[in-house]
Write an enzyme that holds these catalytic residues in place. Structure first.
Site, short mmCIF file in Angstrom:
data_model
loop_
_atom_site.label_atom_id
_atom_site.label_comp_id
_atom_site.label_asym_id
_atom_site.label_seq_id
_atom_site.Cartn_x
_atom_site.Cartn_y
_atom_site.Cartn_z
N GLY A 13 0.72 -1.09 0.09
CA GLY A 13 0.08 -0.14 0.04
C GLY A 13 0.84 1.27 -0.10
N SER A 19 2.54 8.47 2.40
CA SER A 19 1.73 7.36 2.47
C SER A 19 2.05 6.89 3.96
CB SER A 19 2.00 6.13 1.57
OG SER A 19 1.50 6.17 0.42
N ASP A 64 -2.59 -5.79 -7.70
CA ASP A 64 -3.87 -5.21 -7.48
C ASP A 64 -4.69 -6.28 -6.68
OD1 ASP A 64 -6.57 -4.54 -7.62
OD2 ASP A 64 -6.28 -3.69 -9.58
N VAL A 65 -4.72 -5.79 -5.64
CA VAL A 65 -5.39 -6.78 -4.73
C VAL A 65 -6.66 -7.16 -4.93
CG1 VAL A 65 -3.98 -6.20 -2.52
CG2 VAL A 65 -6.21 -4.93 -2.72
N ILE A 92 -3.96 -0.61 2.86
CA ILE A 92 -4.59 -0.58 1.53
C ILE A 92 -6.18 -0.08 1.99
CG2 ILE A 92 -5.50 -1.79 -0.35
CD1 ILE A 92 -2.73 -3.12 -0.64
N TYR A 155 -17.59 9.51 6.28
CA TYR A 155 -17.00 8.43 6.20
C TYR A 155 -17.76 7.08 5.63
CZ TYR A 155 -12.65 5.37 6.88
OH TYR A 155 -11.51 4.70 6.82
N LYS A 162 -14.14 -0.80 7.28
CA LYS A 162 -13.20 -0.91 8.43
C LYS A 162 -13.94 -1.80 9.65
CE LYS A 162 -9.78 1.89 6.92
NZ LYS A 162 -8.51 1.16 6.28
N ILE A 191 -4.47 11.75 8.85
CA ILE A 191 -3.38 11.88 8.30
C ILE A 191 -3.48 12.51 6.99
CG2 ILE A 191 -0.90 11.37 7.91
CD1 ILE A 191 -1.14 9.34 9.82
N THR A 193 -2.71 12.36 3.50
CA THR A 193 -1.98 11.43 2.34
C THR A 193 -2.80 11.58 1.25
OG1 THR A 193 -3.69 9.62 2.90
CG2 THR A 193 -1.74 9.74 4.19
P1 NAD Z 1 -2.51 6.14 0.27
O1 NAD Z 1 -3.27 6.66 -0.76
O2 NAD Z 1 -0.93 6.58 0.63
O3 NAD Z 1 -2.48 4.62 0.64
C1 NAD Z 1 -3.56 3.82 0.16
C2 NAD Z 1 -3.07 2.63 -0.71
O4 NAD Z 1 -4.10 1.73 -1.36
C3 NAD Z 1 -2.13 3.37 -2.00
O5 NAD Z 1 -0.78 2.86 -2.02
C4 NAD Z 1 -3.16 2.36 -3.12
O6 NAD Z 1 -2.23 2.09 -4.08
C5 NAD Z 1 -3.80 1.44 -2.27
N1 NAD Z 1 -4.63 0.57 -3.20
C6 NAD Z 1 -5.95 1.08 -3.52
N2 NAD Z 1 -6.47 0.29 -3.99
C7 NAD Z 1 -5.72 -0.79 -4.29
C8 NAD Z 1 -5.81 -2.01 -5.23
N3 NAD Z 1 -6.78 -2.55 -5.61
N4 NAD Z 1 -4.61 -3.07 -4.98
C9 NAD Z 1 -3.65 -2.61 -4.47
N5 NAD Z 1 -3.47 -1.39 -3.79
C10 NAD Z 1 -4.43 -0.50 -3.70
O7 NAD Z 1 -3.21 6.75 1.80
P2 NAD Z 1 -3.05 6.14 3.35
O8 NAD Z 1 -3.84 7.28 4.16
O9 NAD Z 1 -1.73 5.92 3.60
O10 NAD Z 1 -3.78 4.85 3.55
C11 NAD Z 1 -3.16 3.62 4.02
C12 NAD Z 1 -4.14 3.05 5.08
O11 NAD Z 1 -4.36 3.67 6.07
C13 NAD Z 1 -5.90 2.96 4.38
O12 NAD Z 1 -6.12 1.38 4.69
C14 NAD Z 1 -6.47 3.77 4.94
O13 NAD Z 1 -7.69 3.68 5.47
C15 NAD Z 1 -5.70 3.64 6.62
N6 NAD Z 1 -5.87 4.98 7.23
C16 NAD Z 1 -5.66 6.33 6.65
C17 NAD Z 1 -5.72 7.19 7.54
C18 NAD Z 1 -5.47 8.73 7.00
O14 NAD Z 1 -6.07 9.75 7.74
N7 NAD Z 1 -4.80 9.05 5.92
C19 NAD Z 1 -6.19 7.08 8.84
C20 NAD Z 1 -6.48 5.95 9.47
C21 NAD Z 1 -6.31 4.69 8.68
O1 0WE Z 2 -9.41 5.54 5.19
C1 0WE Z 2 -9.40 6.45 4.84
C2 0WE Z 2 -9.41 7.19 3.36
C3 0WE Z 2 -9.86 5.96 2.44
C4 0WE Z 2 -10.17 6.34 1.17
C5 0WE Z 2 -9.96 7.65 0.47
C6 0WE Z 2 -10.39 7.65 -0.63
C7 0WE Z 2 -10.31 9.06 -1.60
C8 0WE Z 2 -10.15 9.25 -2.99
C9 0WE Z 2 -10.73 5.29 0.40
N1 0WE Z 2 -11.08 5.32 -0.84
C10 0WE Z 2 -10.91 6.69 -1.67
N2 0WE Z 2 -11.48 7.10 -2.78
C11 0WE Z 2 -10.94 8.04 -3.59
O2 0WE Z 2 -11.28 8.15 -4.56
N3 0WE Z 2 -9.04 7.62 5.83
C12 0WE Z 2 -9.18 7.05 7.27
C13 0WE Z 2 -8.94 9.17 5.80
C14 0WE Z 2 -10.39 9.49 5.90
O3 0WE Z 2 -11.31 9.79 4.65
C15 0WE Z 2 -12.16 10.18 5.15
C16 0WE Z 2 -12.13 10.62 6.52
C17 0WE Z 2 -11.02 10.19 6.98
C18 0WE Z 2 -10.38 10.44 8.18
C19 0WE Z 2 -13.54 10.45 4.42
C20 0WE Z 2 -14.59 11.19 5.09
C21 0WE Z 2 -14.38 11.17 6.30
C22 0WE Z 2 -13.25 11.22 6.82
#
Ligand code: NAD
Ligand code: 0WE
Length: 260
Positions: A13, A19, A64-65, A92, A155, A162, A191, A193
């Site tokens: 991911g 990221s 691609d998962v 991911i 969300y 989740k 965060i 990202t």
């Molecule tokens: P990110 O966009 O950097 O990472 C998400 C990754 O998912 C990307 O690398 C993307 O290529 C990968 N992905 C999506 N579809 C895919 C597929 N079909 N096959 C393989 N890879 C795929 O964003 P991030 O915020 O680092 O997200 C990483 C994880 O952390 C996610 O599970 C997200 O829900 C979780 N998370 C994010 C936050 C936040 O606020 N950013 C908070 C809590 C949890």
């Molecule tokens: O898990 C996430 C984000 C996951 C995510 C984000 C996107 C944006 C772009 C999944 N799918 C997509 N598809 C896209 O096309 N988080 C924990 C970050 C996040 O996302 C939110 C949050 C938080 C926190 C969306 C709405 C409200 C809060």
């Protein structure tokens, strides 16, 4: 000597240097782990390969998962190159953008299945392939968010995904416990990202979350990375099936910063 010295781990991911997977990769590399990565499509390969090189990665392959054949190919390469695996980090998630605003109830069947497939089932699909390469002492970790257990505005379908991911963490921990393999999740605070950048009003959410957090600030990718090191290392050998919050204490509060 780092706590992950001699261990081989996959970090799935990584998209760019924002990221959460990058925070995890830097921390695991610092602690001496040998690392492998996947990337989603050629567009991301250009970003992922240079980062992977920075942490001395020995595996960088596409996966691609949502595609069982790509998953089989990826794990076959891991088996051929490494033979065994010590840890796996799953970072991911994906849902259709339109689902992360408006009403949860508007989600279509396809929206629902896509979000659950990429964001929850994919951890199970990784776990079944990774477990075969792990010996007792192996560890798996995934990334969750508070929206799994609370209704967070917008969300929506990701919260349902989740919730499934967190339950999957417990059932995988049950299955793999007898093999000495541990399975945990980190529930991270918001965060900025790539996955967050597509989300409207994320700045507002970040501000609110900092105000409501016990530490009066948000968390960083590096802080999630350090917690990840603990959960994939032998330091957490007695911990499995756990959802570990790395959210500056937001979730223990009322979620309402009130008047302070
Ligand atoms: P990110 O966009 O950097 O990472 C998400 C990754 O998912 C990307 O690398 C993307 O290529 C990968 N992905 C999506 N579809 C895919 C597929 N079909 N096959 C393989 N890879 C795929 O964003 P991030 O915020 O680092 O997200 C990483 C994880 O952390 C996610 O599970 C997200 O829900 C979780 N998370 C994010 C936050 C936040 O606020 N950013 C908070 C809590 C949890
Ligand atoms: O898990 C996430 C984000 C996951 C995510 C984000 C996107 C944006 C772009 C999944 N799918 C997509 N598809 C896209 O096309 N988080 C924990 C970050 C996040 O996302 C939110 C949050 C938080 C926190 C969306 C709405 C409200 C809060």
């Amino acid at each position: 000597m780092g706590v992950l010295e001699g261990k081989k781990g996959l970090i799935l991911g990584l998209a760019n240097n924002k990221s959460i997977a990058w925070g995890v990769a830097k921390a695991c590399h610092r602690e001496g782990a040998q690392l492998g990565f996947n990337y989603l499509g050629e567009a991301l390969e250009k970003r992922v390969r240079p980062l992977a090189e920075q942490v001395g990665a020995t595996i960088v392959e596409p996966m691609d998962v949502s595609d069982d054949a790509q998953m089989d190919d990826f794990f076959e390469k891991v088996e051929n190159q490494w033979g065994t695996l010590d840890f796996l980090v799953h970072s991911i998630a994906f849902a259709n953008k339109e689902c992360l605003k408006g009403k949860f109830r508007d989600a279509s069947r396809d929206d629902f299945l896509l979000a659950l497939d990429i964001s929850a089932y994919s951890f199970v699909a990784c776990a079944q392939r990774a477990a075969r390469l792990m010996k007792p002492g192996g560890a798996m970790l995934t990334m969750s968010y508070l929206g799994a257990v609370r209704a967070v505005p917008n969300y929506n379908i990701m919260g349902v995904a989740k919730a499934a991911l967190e339950a999957s963490t417990r059932y995988l921990a049950q299955d793999l416990g007898s093999e000495g393999i541990r399975v945990n999740a980190i529930s991270a605070g918001p965060i900025r990202t790539l996955a967050a950048s597509g989300v409207g009003d994320f700045r507002k959410l970040m501000e609110k979350s900092a105000r409501g957090a016990m530490l009066k600030r948000n968390v960083t990718q590096d802080e999630v990375g350090n917690a990840a090191v603990y959960l994939v290392s032998d330091w957490s050998s007695g911990v499995t099936g756990e959802i570990h919050y790395v959210d500056a204490g937001f979730s223990i509060g009322a979620g309402d910063p009130g008047t302070d």
